[in-house]
Enzyme design. Structure first.
Site, mmCIF file in Angstrom:
data_model
loop_
_atom_site.group_PDB
_atom_site.id
_atom_site.type_symbol
_atom_site.label_atom_id
_atom_site.label_comp_id
_atom_site.label_asym_id
_atom_site.label_seq_id
_atom_site.Cartn_x
_atom_site.Cartn_y
_atom_site.Cartn_z
ATOM 1 N N GLY A 15 0.822 -1.218 0.000
ATOM 2 C CA GLY A 15 0.000 0.000 0.000
ATOM 3 C C GLY A 15 0.852 1.263 0.000
ATOM 4 O O GLY A 15 0.544 2.228 0.702
ATOM 5 N N SER A 41 1.110 -3.585 5.168
ATOM 6 C CA SER A 41 1.537 -3.721 6.553
ATOM 7 C C SER A 41 2.033 -2.378 7.060
ATOM 8 O O SER A 41 3.044 -1.859 6.571
ATOM 9 C CB SER A 41 2.659 -4.768 6.623
ATOM 10 O OG SER A 41 3.418 -4.561 7.783
ATOM 11 N N ILE A 47 8.207 3.386 1.612
ATOM 12 C CA ILE A 47 9.563 3.942 1.475
ATOM 13 C C ILE A 47 9.620 5.412 1.898
ATOM 14 O O ILE A 47 10.642 5.895 2.367
ATOM 15 C CB ILE A 47 10.099 3.734 0.047
ATOM 16 C CG1 ILE A 47 11.570 4.135 -0.020
ATOM 17 C CG2 ILE A 47 9.306 4.492 -0.992
ATOM 18 C CD1 ILE A 47 12.353 3.459 -1.084
ATOM 19 N N VAL A 49 9.665 8.239 0.242
ATOM 20 C CA VAL A 49 10.242 9.272 -0.628
ATOM 21 C C VAL A 49 9.508 9.179 -1.976
ATOM 22 O O VAL A 49 8.741 8.252 -2.198
ATOM 23 C CB VAL A 49 11.765 9.091 -0.857
ATOM 24 C CG1 VAL A 49 12.574 9.582 0.300
ATOM 25 C CG2 VAL A 49 12.103 7.646 -1.195
ATOM 26 N N ALA A 52 8.763 14.202 -6.319
ATOM 27 C CA ALA A 52 8.755 14.983 -7.560
ATOM 28 C C ALA A 52 8.167 14.134 -8.682
ATOM 29 O O ALA A 52 8.445 12.939 -8.783
ATOM 30 C CB ALA A 52 10.175 15.404 -7.923
ATOM 31 N N LYS A 80 5.505 22.258 -10.605
ATOM 32 C CA LYS A 80 6.849 22.015 -11.126
ATOM 33 C C LYS A 80 6.867 22.241 -12.634
ATOM 34 O O LYS A 80 6.159 21.552 -13.377
ATOM 35 C CB LYS A 80 7.219 20.555 -10.781
ATOM 36 C CG LYS A 80 8.496 20.075 -11.425
ATOM 37 C CD LYS A 80 8.854 18.663 -10.974
ATOM 38 C CE LYS A 80 10.017 18.110 -11.760
ATOM 39 N NZ LYS A 80 10.346 16.729 -11.438
ATOM 40 N N LEU A 337 8.565 -0.060 -7.064
ATOM 41 C CA LEU A 337 9.922 -0.510 -6.733
ATOM 42 C C LEU A 337 10.060 -2.016 -6.860
ATOM 43 O O LEU A 337 11.159 -2.520 -7.090
ATOM 44 C CB LEU A 337 10.285 -0.043 -5.323
ATOM 45 C CG LEU A 337 10.255 1.492 -5.141
ATOM 46 C CD1 LEU A 337 10.456 1.868 -3.681
ATOM 47 C CD2 LEU A 337 11.292 2.171 -6.023
ATOM 48 N N THR A 348 11.255 9.744 -12.534
ATOM 49 C CA THR A 348 10.546 8.882 -13.479
ATOM 50 C C THR A 348 9.842 7.682 -12.843
ATOM 51 O O THR A 348 9.116 6.958 -13.526
ATOM 52 C CB THR A 348 11.534 8.340 -14.525
ATOM 53 O OG1 THR A 348 12.737 7.930 -13.858
ATOM 54 C CG2 THR A 348 11.866 9.397 -15.541
#
Ligand SMILES: Cc1cc2nc3c(=O)[nH]c(=O)nc-3n(C[C@H](O)[C@H](O)[C@H](O)COP(=O)(O)OP(=O)(O)OC[C@H]3O[C@@H](n4cnc5c(N)ncnc54)[C@H](O)[C@@H]3O)c2cc1C
Length: 505
Positions: A15, A41, A47, A49, A52, A80, A337, A348
Protein backbone atom coordinates in the site's frame (compact mmCIF):
# COMPACT_ATOMS: atom_id res chain seq x y z
CA UNK A 1 -11.21 -24.77 -27.80
CA UNK A 2 -9.45 -24.83 -24.43
CA UNK A 3 -11.70 -24.08 -21.41
CA UNK A 4 -10.72 -20.66 -20.09
CA UNK A 5 -11.09 -19.72 -16.44
CA UNK A 6 -12.47 -16.31 -15.57
CA UNK A 7 -10.07 -13.98 -13.79
CA UNK A 8 -12.00 -12.14 -11.15
CA UNK A 9 -9.95 -11.69 -7.99
CA UNK A 10 -7.09 -9.17 -8.09
CA UNK A 11 -4.85 -9.06 -5.04
CA UNK A 12 -2.55 -6.05 -4.68
CA UNK A 13 0.35 -6.65 -2.32
CA UNK A 14 1.54 -3.36 -0.80
CA UNK A 15 0.00 0.00 0.00
CA UNK A 16 2.67 2.51 -1.03
CA UNK A 17 2.28 4.87 -3.97
CA UNK A 18 2.30 1.93 -6.39
CA UNK A 19 -0.29 -0.14 -4.54
CA UNK A 20 -2.78 2.66 -4.07
CA UNK A 21 -2.33 4.05 -7.59
CA UNK A 22 -3.12 0.58 -8.95
CA UNK A 23 -6.07 0.14 -6.59
CA UNK A 24 -7.54 3.54 -7.49
CA UNK A 25 -7.15 2.95 -11.24
CA UNK A 26 -8.63 -0.55 -11.08
CA UNK A 27 -11.56 0.70 -8.99
CA UNK A 28 -12.27 3.41 -11.52
CA UNK A 29 -11.76 1.48 -14.73
CA UNK A 30 -12.58 -2.17 -14.14
CA UNK A 31 -15.98 -2.00 -12.48
CA UNK A 32 -17.64 -4.78 -10.49
CA UNK A 33 -16.46 -7.58 -12.79
CA UNK A 34 -13.24 -7.77 -10.74
CA UNK A 35 -12.91 -7.86 -6.93
CA UNK A 36 -9.86 -5.82 -5.84
CA UNK A 37 -8.24 -6.56 -2.50
CA UNK A 38 -5.15 -4.72 -1.19
CA UNK A 39 -2.92 -6.01 1.60
CA UNK A 40 -0.46 -3.75 3.37
CA UNK A 41 1.54 -3.72 6.55
CA UNK A 42 1.75 -0.56 8.61
CA UNK A 43 4.53 -2.18 10.61
CA UNK A 44 6.69 -2.49 7.48
CA UNK A 45 5.54 0.91 6.20
CA UNK A 46 6.33 2.54 2.88
CA UNK A 47 9.56 3.94 1.48
CA UNK A 48 8.42 7.50 2.23
CA UNK A 49 10.24 9.27 -0.63
CA UNK A 50 9.09 10.15 -4.14
CA UNK A 51 8.05 13.77 -4.03
CA UNK A 52 8.76 14.98 -7.56
CA UNK A 53 6.68 14.01 -10.58
CA UNK A 54 6.43 14.58 -14.33
CA UNK A 55 3.46 16.09 -16.23
CA UNK A 56 2.06 12.66 -17.15
CA UNK A 57 0.67 12.35 -13.61
CA UNK A 58 -1.98 14.91 -14.51
CA UNK A 59 -3.34 12.42 -17.06
CA UNK A 60 -3.55 9.78 -14.35
CA UNK A 61 -5.41 12.12 -12.00
CA UNK A 62 -7.71 13.13 -14.86
CA UNK A 63 -8.49 9.48 -15.54
CA UNK A 64 -9.60 9.14 -11.93
CA UNK A 65 -11.58 12.39 -12.18
CA UNK A 66 -9.58 13.99 -9.37
CA UNK A 67 -10.10 17.71 -8.92
CA UNK A 68 -6.70 19.42 -9.12
CA UNK A 69 -7.32 22.05 -6.47
CA UNK A 70 -8.59 19.51 -3.96
CA UNK A 71 -5.67 17.20 -4.75
CA UNK A 72 -2.96 19.88 -4.35
CA UNK A 73 -4.50 21.01 -1.06
CA UNK A 74 -4.48 17.45 0.31
CA UNK A 75 -0.89 16.59 -0.60
CA UNK A 76 0.97 19.82 0.39
CA UNK A 77 1.49 20.20 -3.33
CA UNK A 78 3.45 22.77 -5.29
CA UNK A 79 3.89 23.11 -9.05
CA UNK A 80 6.85 22.02 -11.13
CA UNK A 81 7.78 23.51 -14.50
CA UNK A 82 10.97 21.49 -14.85
CA UNK A 83 14.22 20.50 -13.18
CA UNK A 84 17.13 22.84 -12.59
CA UNK A 85 20.54 21.19 -13.00
CA UNK A 86 23.35 22.89 -11.14
CA UNK A 87 27.03 22.09 -11.58
CA UNK A 88 26.34 19.40 -14.17
CA UNK A 89 28.44 19.82 -17.28
CA UNK A 90 30.97 22.12 -15.59
CA UNK A 91 31.06 23.45 -12.04
CA UNK A 92 29.14 26.73 -12.05
CA UNK A 93 26.84 25.70 -14.94
CA UNK A 94 23.09 25.87 -14.49
CA UNK A 95 20.32 24.92 -16.88
CA UNK A 96 16.70 23.86 -16.66
CA UNK A 97 15.18 20.84 -18.30
CA UNK A 98 11.71 22.31 -18.75
CA UNK A 99 8.50 20.53 -19.65
CA UNK A 100 6.56 21.81 -22.63
CA UNK A 101 7.50 23.63 -25.78
CA UNK A 102 10.62 25.41 -26.93
CA UNK A 103 10.32 28.43 -29.21
CA UNK A 104 8.34 28.27 -32.37
CA UNK A 105 8.75 25.45 -34.90
CA UNK A 106 8.61 26.44 -38.55
CA UNK A 107 7.20 23.86 -40.95
CA UNK A 108 9.07 20.60 -40.46
CA UNK A 109 11.92 22.29 -38.59
CA UNK A 110 12.13 22.30 -34.83
CA UNK A 111 12.99 25.67 -33.30
CA UNK A 112 16.23 24.38 -31.84
CA UNK A 113 17.59 23.99 -35.39
CA UNK A 114 17.32 27.76 -35.87
CA UNK A 115 18.70 28.34 -32.39
CA UNK A 116 21.81 26.26 -33.20
CA UNK A 117 22.63 28.48 -36.19
CA UNK A 118 21.90 31.63 -34.17
CA UNK A 119 24.17 30.32 -31.42
CA UNK A 120 26.97 29.53 -33.85
CA UNK A 121 26.65 33.12 -35.16
CA UNK A 122 26.66 34.54 -31.64
CA UNK A 123 23.21 36.10 -31.85
CA UNK A 124 21.24 33.69 -29.62
CA UNK A 125 20.29 34.07 -25.98
CA UNK A 126 20.62 30.98 -23.74
CA UNK A 127 18.27 28.18 -24.79
CA UNK A 128 16.28 28.50 -21.53
CA UNK A 129 15.11 31.99 -22.63
CA UNK A 130 13.01 30.46 -25.41
CA UNK A 131 10.67 28.32 -23.34
CA UNK A 132 7.93 29.69 -21.12
CA UNK A 133 8.61 26.91 -18.61
CA UNK A 134 12.26 27.60 -18.13
CA UNK A 135 12.00 31.38 -18.34
CA UNK A 136 9.17 31.47 -15.76
CA UNK A 137 10.86 28.93 -13.49
CA UNK A 138 14.00 30.99 -12.87
CA UNK A 139 11.82 33.98 -11.98
CA UNK A 140 9.74 31.90 -9.54
CA UNK A 141 6.54 32.37 -11.53
CA UNK A 142 3.75 29.92 -12.24
CA UNK A 143 0.30 29.62 -13.72
CA UNK A 144 -1.46 26.84 -15.65
CA UNK A 145 -2.58 27.32 -19.26
CA UNK A 146 -4.91 30.26 -19.68
CA UNK A 147 -8.10 29.78 -21.66
CA UNK A 148 -8.18 33.57 -22.21
CA UNK A 149 -4.87 33.61 -24.07
CA UNK A 150 -4.86 33.32 -27.90
CA UNK A 151 -4.41 29.72 -29.03
CA UNK A 152 -0.90 30.39 -30.37
CA UNK A 153 0.31 32.11 -27.20
CA UNK A 154 2.76 30.20 -24.94
CA UNK A 155 0.34 31.08 -22.12
CA UNK A 156 -2.28 28.82 -23.69
CA UNK A 157 -0.16 25.70 -23.38
CA UNK A 158 1.84 25.39 -20.16
CA UNK A 159 3.04 21.94 -19.19
CA UNK A 160 3.66 21.24 -15.54
CA UNK A 161 3.87 18.56 -12.88
CA UNK A 162 3.71 18.55 -9.08
CA UNK A 163 5.85 18.21 -6.02
CA UNK A 164 3.95 16.49 -3.24
CA UNK A 165 4.09 14.46 -0.06
CA UNK A 166 4.00 10.90 -1.41
CA UNK A 167 2.54 9.53 1.84
CA UNK A 168 -0.38 11.97 1.60
CA UNK A 169 -0.91 11.06 -2.05
CA UNK A 170 -1.14 7.36 -1.17
CA UNK A 171 -3.57 8.20 1.66
CA UNK A 172 -5.68 10.30 -0.69
CA UNK A 173 -5.83 7.48 -3.24
CA UNK A 174 -6.66 5.00 -0.51
CA UNK A 175 -9.78 7.03 0.37
CA UNK A 176 -10.66 7.17 -3.32
CA UNK A 177 -10.20 3.43 -3.86
CA UNK A 178 -11.99 2.31 -0.69
CA UNK A 179 -14.99 4.49 -1.53
CA UNK A 180 -15.18 2.61 -4.83
CA UNK A 181 -15.17 -0.85 -3.34
CA UNK A 182 -11.49 -1.81 -2.95
CA UNK A 183 -11.10 -3.99 0.12
CA UNK A 184 -8.07 -3.40 2.34
CA UNK A 185 -6.51 -5.82 4.79
CA UNK A 186 -3.88 -4.77 7.26
CA UNK A 187 -1.25 -7.38 8.03
CA UNK A 188 2.16 -8.78 7.28
CA UNK A 189 2.39 -11.45 4.62
CA UNK A 190 4.38 -14.36 5.99
CA UNK A 191 3.95 -16.89 3.20
CA UNK A 192 3.24 -16.95 -0.53
CA UNK A 193 1.46 -20.11 -1.77
CA UNK A 194 2.36 -21.44 -5.22
CA UNK A 195 0.38 -23.90 -7.31
CA UNK A 196 2.23 -27.23 -7.05
CA UNK A 197 2.17 -27.92 -10.81
CA UNK A 198 1.73 -24.59 -12.57
CA UNK A 199 3.99 -22.67 -10.19
CA UNK A 200 1.84 -19.53 -10.21
CA UNK A 201 0.75 -17.75 -7.05
CA UNK A 202 -2.52 -18.99 -5.54
CA UNK A 203 -2.66 -17.09 -2.24
CA UNK A 204 -0.80 -14.94 0.25
CA UNK A 205 -0.97 -15.79 3.90
CA UNK A 206 -0.67 -13.28 6.72
CA UNK A 207 1.19 -13.80 9.99
CA UNK A 208 -2.16 -14.25 11.76
CA UNK A 209 -3.03 -17.14 9.42
CA UNK A 210 -5.51 -15.27 7.20
CA UNK A 211 -5.24 -16.56 3.64
CA UNK A 212 -6.09 -14.30 0.71
CA UNK A 213 -6.62 -16.06 -2.59
CA UNK A 214 -6.51 -14.44 -6.00
CA UNK A 215 -6.32 -14.97 -9.73
CA UNK A 216 -4.07 -12.03 -10.62
CA UNK A 217 -1.51 -10.71 -8.12
CA UNK A 218 -0.04 -7.22 -8.40
CA UNK A 219 3.23 -7.03 -6.54
CA UNK A 220 3.66 -3.53 -5.10
CA UNK A 221 5.71 -4.68 -2.13
CA UNK A 222 8.64 -2.34 -2.77
CA UNK A 223 12.30 -3.28 -3.22
CA UNK A 224 11.81 -6.71 -1.64
CA UNK A 225 9.60 -7.89 -4.53
CA UNK A 226 7.80 -10.35 -2.28
CA UNK A 227 6.03 -12.19 -5.09
CA UNK A 228 7.91 -11.36 -8.28
CA UNK A 229 11.35 -12.12 -6.83
CA UNK A 230 11.16 -13.86 -3.48
CA UNK A 231 8.45 -16.29 -4.63
CA UNK A 232 8.95 -16.47 -8.42
CA UNK A 233 12.71 -15.76 -8.69
CA UNK A 234 12.23 -13.66 -11.81
CA UNK A 235 15.76 -12.24 -11.86
CA UNK A 236 17.13 -8.70 -12.12
CA UNK A 237 19.01 -6.74 -14.78
CA UNK A 238 21.62 -4.74 -12.95
CA UNK A 239 22.50 -1.32 -14.45
CA UNK A 240 25.22 -0.39 -11.96
CA UNK A 241 27.85 -0.44 -14.69
CA UNK A 242 26.29 2.77 -16.03
CA UNK A 243 24.36 4.19 -13.10
CA UNK A 244 26.87 4.27 -10.25
CA UNK A 245 24.64 5.80 -7.55
CA UNK A 246 23.23 3.08 -5.32
CA UNK A 247 22.33 4.86 -2.09
CA UNK A 248 20.50 7.91 -0.90
CA UNK A 249 20.02 9.80 2.31
CA UNK A 250 16.81 11.82 2.61
CA UNK A 251 15.98 14.57 5.05
CA UNK A 252 13.36 17.30 5.23
CA UNK A 253 14.01 20.85 6.36
CA UNK A 254 11.99 23.95 7.16
CA UNK A 255 11.09 26.01 4.14
CA UNK A 256 13.00 29.21 3.64
CA UNK A 257 11.47 31.64 1.17
CA UNK A 258 8.79 30.98 -1.42
CA UNK A 259 8.69 27.53 -3.09
CA UNK A 260 10.55 27.33 -6.39
CA UNK A 261 8.35 26.08 -9.27
CA UNK A 262 11.03 23.52 -10.13
CA UNK A 263 13.01 20.70 -8.60
CA UNK A 264 16.70 21.48 -8.09
CA UNK A 265 19.31 18.79 -8.59
CA UNK A 266 22.89 19.79 -7.86
CA UNK A 267 25.84 17.62 -8.82
CA UNK A 268 28.06 16.82 -5.84
CA UNK A 269 31.44 15.14 -5.42
CA UNK A 270 30.04 11.60 -5.21
CA UNK A 271 26.56 11.97 -6.71
CA UNK A 272 23.90 14.64 -6.63
CA UNK A 273 21.50 16.35 -4.27
CA UNK A 274 17.79 17.02 -4.68
CA UNK A 275 15.78 19.91 -3.32
CA UNK A 276 12.01 19.67 -3.61
CA UNK A 277 9.78 22.43 -2.23
CA UNK A 278 6.43 21.45 -0.73
CA UNK A 279 4.00 23.86 0.89
CA UNK A 280 4.96 22.91 4.46
CA UNK A 281 8.63 21.92 4.11
CA UNK A 282 11.48 21.26 1.70
CA UNK A 283 12.47 17.71 0.82
CA UNK A 284 16.20 17.06 0.38
CA UNK A 285 18.33 14.07 -0.43
CA UNK A 286 21.84 13.11 -1.45
CA UNK A 287 21.94 10.30 -4.01
CA UNK A 288 25.44 8.85 -4.08
CA UNK A 289 27.74 6.07 -5.12
CA UNK A 290 28.76 3.96 -2.15
CA UNK A 291 32.09 3.31 -3.89
CA UNK A 292 32.89 7.01 -3.72
CA UNK A 293 31.61 8.22 -0.34
CA UNK A 294 30.67 6.61 2.98
CA UNK A 295 27.16 6.83 4.43
CA UNK A 296 28.37 8.98 7.33
CA UNK A 297 30.08 11.45 5.01
CA UNK A 298 27.00 11.62 2.78
CA UNK A 299 24.77 12.37 5.77
CA UNK A 300 27.20 15.05 6.95
CA UNK A 301 27.35 16.66 3.48
CA UNK A 302 23.57 16.71 3.25
CA UNK A 303 23.13 18.22 6.70
CA UNK A 304 25.45 21.15 6.07
CA UNK A 305 23.85 21.98 2.76
CA UNK A 306 20.22 22.28 3.94
CA UNK A 307 18.81 25.75 3.50
CA UNK A 308 16.48 25.51 6.52
CA UNK A 309 16.40 23.91 9.98
CA UNK A 310 16.45 20.08 9.68
CA UNK A 311 13.17 18.26 10.31
CA UNK A 312 13.53 14.73 11.72
CA UNK A 313 16.40 12.36 11.30
CA UNK A 314 18.12 11.44 8.01
CA UNK A 315 16.88 8.24 6.37
CA UNK A 316 19.28 5.97 4.49
CA UNK A 317 18.10 4.06 1.45
CA UNK A 318 19.94 1.43 -0.56
CA UNK A 319 19.08 0.31 -4.05
CA UNK A 320 20.49 -1.47 -7.05
CA UNK A 321 19.75 0.47 -10.24
CA UNK A 322 18.05 -1.90 -12.65
CA UNK A 323 14.87 -3.72 -13.45
CA UNK A 324 13.23 -7.12 -13.17
CA UNK A 325 13.90 -9.40 -16.14
CA UNK A 326 10.12 -9.66 -16.50
CA UNK A 327 7.59 -7.25 -15.05
CA UNK A 328 4.83 -9.76 -15.62
CA UNK A 329 5.71 -13.33 -14.70
CA UNK A 330 3.07 -16.09 -14.53
CA UNK A 331 0.09 -14.47 -12.77
CA UNK A 332 2.11 -11.74 -11.04
CA UNK A 333 2.58 -8.19 -12.36
CA UNK A 334 5.13 -6.07 -10.50
CA UNK A 335 4.66 -2.32 -10.23
CA UNK A 336 6.72 0.38 -8.53
CA UNK A 337 9.92 -0.51 -6.73
CA UNK A 338 9.04 -4.21 -6.91
CA UNK A 339 9.53 -3.94 -10.67
CA UNK A 340 12.89 -2.15 -10.40
CA UNK A 341 14.36 1.26 -9.82
CA UNK A 342 16.77 3.34 -11.90
CA UNK A 343 17.38 6.36 -9.72
CA UNK A 344 15.42 9.55 -9.02
CA UNK A 345 17.32 12.13 -11.12
CA UNK A 346 14.49 12.76 -13.61
CA UNK A 347 11.57 11.83 -11.30
CA UNK A 348 10.55 8.88 -13.48
CA UNK A 349 9.58 6.22 -10.97
CA UNK A 350 5.98 7.26 -10.28
CA UNK A 351 5.57 7.75 -14.02
CA UNK A 352 6.62 4.13 -14.57
CA UNK A 353 3.98 2.97 -12.10
CA UNK A 354 1.41 4.89 -14.10
CA UNK A 355 2.73 3.48 -17.35
CA UNK A 356 2.63 -0.09 -15.98
CA UNK A 357 -0.97 0.37 -14.85
CA UNK A 358 -2.03 1.87 -18.19
CA UNK A 359 -0.37 -0.91 -20.17
CA UNK A 360 -1.88 -3.57 -17.90
CA UNK A 361 -5.35 -2.08 -18.29
CA UNK A 362 -4.86 -2.04 -22.06
CA UNK A 363 -4.37 -5.82 -22.09
CA UNK A 364 -6.28 -6.74 -18.94
CA UNK A 365 -6.59 -10.52 -18.75
CA UNK A 366 -10.21 -11.54 -18.71
CA UNK A 367 -9.92 -15.28 -19.06
CA UNK A 368 -6.54 -16.88 -18.65
CA UNK A 369 -3.06 -15.40 -19.12
CA UNK A 370 -1.85 -15.33 -22.65
CA UNK A 371 1.95 -15.69 -22.96
CA UNK A 372 2.00 -13.57 -26.10
CA UNK A 373 0.24 -10.73 -24.28
CA UNK A 374 2.64 -11.01 -21.35
CA UNK A 375 5.61 -10.91 -23.73
CA UNK A 376 4.24 -7.77 -25.36
CA UNK A 377 3.70 -6.10 -21.98
CA UNK A 378 7.21 -7.01 -20.85
CA UNK A 379 8.79 -5.84 -24.11
CA UNK A 380 7.00 -2.48 -24.04
CA UNK A 381 8.03 -1.71 -20.49
CA UNK A 382 11.59 -2.92 -21.01
CA UNK A 383 11.94 -0.59 -24.00
CA UNK A 384 10.53 2.34 -22.06
CA UNK A 385 12.83 1.78 -19.10
CA UNK A 386 15.91 1.28 -21.26
CA UNK A 387 15.34 4.60 -23.02
CA UNK A 388 14.88 6.35 -19.63
CA UNK A 389 18.05 4.61 -18.44
CA UNK A 390 19.93 5.98 -21.44
CA UNK A 391 18.58 9.46 -20.79
CA UNK A 392 19.87 9.24 -17.20
CA UNK A 393 23.26 7.94 -18.35
CA UNK A 394 23.49 10.95 -20.67
CA UNK A 395 23.47 13.29 -17.63
CA UNK A 396 26.39 11.45 -16.05
CA UNK A 397 28.40 10.86 -19.17
CA UNK A 398 28.06 14.29 -20.83
CA UNK A 399 30.12 15.90 -18.14
CA UNK A 400 33.21 18.04 -18.40
CA UNK A 401 34.05 18.07 -14.72
CA UNK A 402 36.98 15.97 -13.68
CA UNK A 403 37.28 17.13 -10.09
CA UNK A 404 36.41 13.81 -8.41
CA UNK A 405 36.83 10.09 -9.17
CA UNK A 406 33.08 9.65 -9.74
CA UNK A 407 32.90 12.24 -12.50
CA UNK A 408 36.12 11.05 -14.12
CA UNK A 409 34.72 7.51 -14.24
CA UNK A 410 31.40 8.75 -15.63
CA UNK A 411 33.08 10.67 -18.45
CA UNK A 412 35.20 7.63 -19.36
CA UNK A 413 32.58 4.88 -19.07
CA UNK A 414 31.41 2.89 -22.04
CA UNK A 415 27.80 3.77 -22.74
CA UNK A 416 25.01 1.79 -24.45
CA UNK A 417 25.30 1.78 -28.23
CA UNK A 418 21.96 3.45 -28.77
CA UNK A 419 23.03 6.39 -26.62
CA UNK A 420 26.37 6.69 -28.41
CA UNK A 421 24.49 6.93 -31.69
CA UNK A 422 22.09 9.58 -30.33
CA UNK A 423 24.90 11.75 -29.09
CA UNK A 424 26.88 11.44 -32.35
CA UNK A 425 23.83 12.30 -34.47
CA UNK A 426 23.02 15.31 -32.32
CA UNK A 427 26.60 16.59 -32.31
CA UNK A 428 26.74 16.21 -36.07
CA UNK A 429 23.52 17.98 -37.06
CA UNK A 430 21.34 18.72 -34.04
CA UNK A 431 19.03 15.86 -34.96
CA UNK A 432 17.11 13.73 -32.46
CA UNK A 433 14.48 11.21 -33.47
CA UNK A 434 11.71 10.21 -31.11
CA UNK A 435 10.97 6.51 -31.02
CA UNK A 436 7.45 5.43 -30.23
CA UNK A 437 6.92 4.47 -26.55
CA UNK A 438 9.76 6.66 -25.31
CA UNK A 439 8.91 8.71 -22.27
CA UNK A 440 11.22 11.64 -22.99
CA UNK A 441 10.54 13.40 -26.25
CA UNK A 442 13.10 15.20 -28.49
CA UNK A 443 13.02 18.45 -26.53
CA UNK A 444 14.07 16.79 -23.29
CA UNK A 445 17.12 15.34 -25.00
CA UNK A 446 17.90 18.65 -26.70
CA UNK A 447 17.71 20.61 -23.45
CA UNK A 448 19.93 18.22 -21.52
CA UNK A 449 22.50 17.84 -24.31
CA UNK A 450 22.81 21.59 -24.83
CA UNK A 451 22.57 22.23 -21.08
CA UNK A 452 25.58 19.97 -20.64
CA UNK A 453 27.55 21.66 -23.41
CA UNK A 454 27.09 19.13 -26.22
CA UNK A 455 26.84 21.80 -28.87
CA UNK A 456 26.05 20.51 -32.38
CA UNK A 457 28.56 21.37 -35.13
CA UNK A 458 25.84 21.65 -37.73
CA UNK A 459 22.12 22.13 -38.29
CA UNK A 460 19.44 21.23 -40.79
CA UNK A 461 20.25 22.70 -44.26
CA UNK A 462 16.74 24.16 -44.63
CA UNK A 463 17.61 26.64 -41.87
CA UNK A 464 19.81 28.41 -44.44
CA UNK A 465 16.71 29.22 -46.47
CA UNK A 466 16.12 32.19 -44.21
CA UNK A 467 18.53 35.12 -44.24
CA UNK A 468 20.62 36.16 -41.27
CA UNK A 469 18.37 39.17 -40.77
CA UNK A 470 15.31 36.91 -40.70
CA UNK A 471 17.06 34.59 -38.28
CA UNK A 472 17.85 37.48 -35.96
CA UNK A 473 14.24 38.57 -36.16
CA UNK A 474 12.96 35.04 -35.48
CA UNK A 475 15.01 34.32 -32.37
CA UNK A 476 14.62 37.88 -31.08
CA UNK A 477 10.86 37.78 -31.61
CA UNK A 478 10.41 34.45 -29.85
CA UNK A 479 12.41 35.62 -26.83
CA UNK A 480 10.38 38.80 -26.70
CA UNK A 481 7.07 36.89 -26.73
CA UNK A 482 8.30 34.62 -23.93
CA UNK A 483 9.48 37.63 -21.88
CA UNK A 484 6.12 39.35 -22.19
CA UNK A 485 4.21 36.18 -21.28
CA UNK A 486 6.33 35.56 -18.19
CA UNK A 487 5.79 39.18 -17.20
CA UNK A 488 2.05 38.61 -16.67
CA UNK A 489 2.44 35.34 -14.74
CA UNK A 490 1.98 35.53 -10.97
CA UNK A 491 4.64 34.41 -8.50
CA UNK A 492 4.29 30.70 -7.71
CA UNK A 493 3.56 31.43 -4.05
CA UNK A 494 0.82 33.92 -4.94
CA UNK A 495 -0.80 31.40 -7.26
CA UNK A 496 -0.82 28.75 -4.51
CA UNK A 497 -2.14 31.15 -1.87
CA UNK A 498 -5.02 32.18 -4.14
CA UNK A 499 -5.93 28.81 -5.60
CA UNK A 500 -4.84 25.87 -3.51
CA UNK A 501 -3.32 26.49 -0.06
CA UNK A 502 -2.71 23.21 1.77
CA UNK A 503 -5.37 21.98 4.16
CA UNK A 504 -4.36 22.44 7.78
CA UNK A 505 -2.39 19.27 8.63
C1 LIG B 1 15.93 7.95 -2.83
C2 LIG B 1 14.68 7.84 -3.63
C3 LIG B 1 14.08 8.99 -4.13
C4 LIG B 1 12.94 8.90 -4.93
N1 LIG B 1 12.39 10.03 -5.47
C5 LIG B 1 11.39 9.91 -6.36
C6 LIG B 1 10.84 11.05 -7.01
O1 LIG B 1 11.22 12.19 -6.74
N2 LIG B 1 9.87 10.86 -7.93
C7 LIG B 1 9.40 9.62 -8.25
O2 LIG B 1 8.57 9.49 -9.15
N3 LIG B 1 9.84 8.54 -7.59
C8 LIG B 1 10.82 8.65 -6.68
N4 LIG B 1 11.27 7.54 -6.03
C9 LIG B 1 10.58 6.28 -6.22
C10 LIG B 1 9.30 6.27 -5.39
O3 LIG B 1 9.61 6.45 -4.03
C11 LIG B 1 8.55 4.95 -5.57
O4 LIG B 1 8.42 4.66 -6.92
C12 LIG B 1 7.17 5.05 -5.00
O5 LIG B 1 7.19 5.53 -3.69
C13 LIG B 1 6.50 3.70 -5.02
O6 LIG B 1 6.97 2.87 -4.02
P1 LIG B 1 6.26 1.47 -3.87
O7 LIG B 1 4.82 1.67 -3.60
O8 LIG B 1 6.66 0.63 -5.00
O9 LIG B 1 6.99 0.83 -2.57
P2 LIG B 1 6.85 1.17 -1.01
O10 LIG B 1 6.52 2.58 -0.75
O11 LIG B 1 8.09 0.60 -0.39
O12 LIG B 1 5.60 0.30 -0.54
C14 LIG B 1 5.69 -1.08 -0.32
C15 LIG B 1 4.41 -1.57 0.34
O13 LIG B 1 4.47 -2.98 0.46
C16 LIG B 1 4.10 -3.35 1.77
N5 LIG B 1 4.74 -4.62 2.11
C17 LIG B 1 6.02 -4.99 1.91
N6 LIG B 1 6.22 -6.22 2.41
C18 LIG B 1 5.04 -6.64 2.93
C19 LIG B 1 4.61 -7.81 3.61
N7 LIG B 1 5.43 -8.82 3.87
N8 LIG B 1 3.33 -7.89 4.01
C20 LIG B 1 2.45 -6.86 3.75
N9 LIG B 1 2.80 -5.72 3.13
C21 LIG B 1 4.08 -5.63 2.72
C22 LIG B 1 4.59 -2.18 2.63
O14 LIG B 1 3.96 -2.14 3.87
C23 LIG B 1 4.20 -1.01 1.74
O15 LIG B 1 2.82 -0.72 1.94
C24 LIG B 1 12.38 7.63 -5.20
C25 LIG B 1 12.95 6.48 -4.64
C26 LIG B 1 14.10 6.57 -3.88
C27 LIG B 1 14.71 5.32 -3.32
Amino acid sequence: MKERQAIQRIVIVGGGTAGWMAAAAFAKVLGPRYAVHLVESEEIGTIGVGEATVPHLRRFNDLLGIDEVEFVRHVQGTFKLGIQFRDWGRIGDSYIHGFGKLGHDIGPLAFHQFWIKAQLKGIARPLNDYSINTAAAVLGKFMPSSSDAPANSPLADIHYAYHFDAGLYARYLRGYAEQRGVRRTEGKIAHVHLHPERGDVTAVQLENGTRIEGDLFVDCSGFRGLLIEQALHTGYEDYTRWLFCDRAVAMGCARVGPPTPYTRVSARAAGWQWRIPLQNRTGNGYVYSSRHISDDEAVAKLRVSLDGAPLGEPRLLRFTPGRRRKFWNRNVVALGLASGFLEPLESTSIFLIQSGIARLLAVMPWNDFSPVVQDEYNAQLAFEIERIRDFLILHYHAIQRDDTPLWRECARMEIPQHLTHRIRLFMDSGLIFYECNEMFAELSWVQVMIGQNLMPRGYHPLVDQISDAELTQLVGGVAQVIDSCVEVMPPHQTFIDRRCPALPG
